[in-house]
Design an enzyme around this catalytic site. Structure first.
Site, PDB file in Angstrom:
ATOM      1  N   ASP A   1      18.045 -19.023  -5.658  1.00  0.00           N
ATOM      2  CA  ASP A   1      17.442 -17.955  -6.456  1.00  0.00           C
ATOM      3  C   ASP A   1      18.280 -17.642  -7.702  1.00  0.00           C
ATOM      4  OD1 ASP A   1      15.523 -15.992  -7.056  1.00  0.00           O
ATOM      5  OD2 ASP A   1      15.465 -15.255  -4.999  1.00  0.00           O
TER       6      ASP A   1
ATOM      7  N   ASP B   1       7.150 -14.198  -9.277  1.00  0.00           N
ATOM      8  CA  ASP B   1       6.683 -14.216  -7.888  1.00  0.00           C
ATOM      9  C   ASP B   1       5.174 -14.013  -7.792  1.00  0.00           C
ATOM     10  OD1 ASP B   1       9.301 -14.494  -7.185  1.00  0.00           O
ATOM     11  OD2 ASP B   1       9.522 -12.498  -6.328  1.00  0.00           O
TER      12      ASP B   1
END
Length: 527
Positions: A157, A212
């Site tokens: 991430d 996202d």
């Protein structure tokens, strides 16, 4: 992972404006992995920080039992929150002993014992998005831990990155993974920033192209618009990643099917983000359709491109290794519309005839070159188009309900006119073998009896039954491209009664005609 606005602000303020390095698919990361897009599961969208060893084991069990493993899904991926908030005295990451009593190694051993692979999560910053220790400046130490534990996939991430240049951070972990000697698929969860698609193939096996996703049609549509434009950057070993699949998380069945169709057409990783322990037959009918999966996993490794897009009516084409072309007709709008293209427009060579294999209903039709369908709002129709001829007319198949994975069945093998037509476990018997005819009939028992709308009725909840073939209008049905079967006399859809409820879809459920509504209990495929 979810990223806070403050993180974005820090990146904007402190990240230097560096020139990007363009990498073509031919320069893909040479670790020999992800020759086709990875397939698997990740816990985040359904569970957030609610990860545990037991959840991972239960999910692995379900993937074996529900057919996903056999359909090609390999990875069981752990997301954020799996570790303690502090490293140990030697600086190593520590799996949370309450969540993972057997550690990541024990969990990996269990998953491997099921013939699957284990993935894990970290961040290319000082902390993960949920505030656990990150891997910035600990890349080799953490990569060594992952390898020792038997990890097969790393999602890396972008939170708390301290403004360190993207490529510097992501390349550091790339090199650390390579030095472990263990084959670990490397997923760059970099949120589509710094034009990652222009350099991602030299760094990782897949790279997020957007922020996202969430379980809404609007989110899915926005991400599709961003990802579909990047086809030139994808290829074997390196893939554009439009984020996890929200199939099963609350969109309509029609929208779920569109997402899966579009992701497969775009050669995207197929990573389920739902709770597979309670996945319905309808959800699993989407995740395990092997004809659609084959498009995603095609060895040519080409991402589908947008052939046309006018007024929210999209045509996508994906060339396949055997010369066929996968075509998706996608209706972004809320109302049904006809979408049309041609064989030449999608890249097929000139021929006198073409074969259209509907990859969801499995109905085959022939055409001289026109490819057209009425597509429901938010829906899609997906074909595999090849040169040649063919048709499902005159061929005998079971008819399988998507909502139940059970078959259209003549009660108790009876042949008496008026016998109930019901839902039952597929068994291959003559009472489940249906033959579409050129006249629009659905014949059974070798063609002597027909599916019949009771007493020529045309109102919702009209039962269907067995009757001698008479050529009547109440015995004519249209197998439509959207997967519905519609009575030509009534305009109503063949429907599993109460199949939209959890108590429906059981053996013996009545089959009826009902107002078409896009439900999974009105979706059928030839078995």
């Amino acid at each position: 992972m979810r990223k806070a606005a403050v993180i974005l602000a820090l990146v904007t303020l402190f990240a230097p404006a560096a020139a990007t390095v363009t990498a073509s698919p031919a320069e893909a990361l040479g670790n020999g992995l992800a020759k086709t897009p990875p397939m698997g599961w990740n816990d985040w969208n359904a569970f957030g920080c609610g990860i545990s060893e037991q959840l991972v084991k239960d999910t692995a069990d379900r993937m074996v039992a529900n057919g996903m493993k056999d359909a090609g899904y390999q990875y069981v991926n752990i997301d954020d929150c799996w570790m303690t908030h502090n490293r140990d005295s030697a600086g190593n990451l520590v799996p949370d002993p309450a969540k993972f009593p057997d550690g990541i190694k024990g969990t990996a051993d269990y998953v491997h014992g099921k013939g699957l692979k284990l993935g894990i999560y970290e961040s290319a910053g000082t902390a993960t998005c949920a505030g656990y220790p990150g891997s910035l400046n600990h890349e080799q130490q953490d990569a060594n831990s992952f390898a020792a534990w038997g990890v097969d996939y790393l999602k890396y991430d972008n939170c708390n990155n301290q403004g360190v240049p993207y490529q510097q951070r992501y390349n550091a972990m790339r090199d650390a993974l390579a030095r472990t000697g263990r084959p670990i698929v490397y997923s760059l969860c970099e949120w589509g920033e710094d034009s990652v698609w222009t350099w991602g193939s030299a760094t990782g096996n897949l790279w997020r192209t957007t922020g996202d996703i969430n379980a809404s049609y609007g989110s899915m549509l926005s991400i599709f618009h961003s990802n579909v434009k990047l086809a030139q950057y994808a290829g074997p070993g390196g893939w554009n990643d439009p984020d996890m699949l929200e199939v099963g998380n609350g969109m309509s069945f029609t929208e779920d099917r569109s997402e899966f169709s579009l992701w497969a057409e775009m050669a995207a990783p197929l990573i389920s983000g739902t709770d597979l322990r309670g996945a319905t037959p309808a959800t699993l009918s989407l995740y395990t359709d092997r004809d659609v999966i084959a498009v995603d996993q095609d060895s040519l490794g080409r991402q589908g491109t947008q052939v046309s897009s006018s007024g929210g009516l999209d045509v996508l084409a994906k060339p396949l290794s055997n010369g066929d072309v996968a075509v998706v007709l996608f209706n972004e709008n809320g109302s049904a519309a006809t979408i049309s293209t041609t064989a030449s427009a999608v890249g097929l060579p000139s021929a006198s005839s073409y074969r259209l294999n509907n990859l969801w209903s499995h109905v085959v039709t022939g055409t001289s070159g026109s490819i057209s369908a009425t597509v429901p709002g938010h829906g899609s129709v997906m074909y595999r188009v090849s040169q040649g001829s063919g048709s499902s007319v005159g061929t005998t198949h079971p008819l399988v309900a998507a909502s139940a994975n059970r078959c259209l069945d003549v009660y108790d093998n009876q042949t008496t006119p008026g016998t109930k037509i019901e839902l039952w476990d597929c068994g291959g018997g003559a009472n489940q073998g249906w033959t579409p005819t050129a006249a629009g009939e659905l014949r059974v028992y070798g063609g002597t009896q027909c599916l019949d709308a009771y007493n020529n009725q045309t109102t919702p909840e009209t039962k269907v039954e067995l009757w001698g073939c008479s050529g009547g209008a109440n015995q004519r049905f249209e197998l439509r491209p959207d997967g519905t079967i519609v009575g030509t006399q009534s305009g109503l859809c063949l429907d599993v009664a109460h199949g939209d409820q959890s108590s429906g879809n059981v053996n013996g459920a009545q089959i009826q005609l009902y107002t078409c509504n896009g439900g999974a209990n009105q979706q059928w495929r030839l078995g």
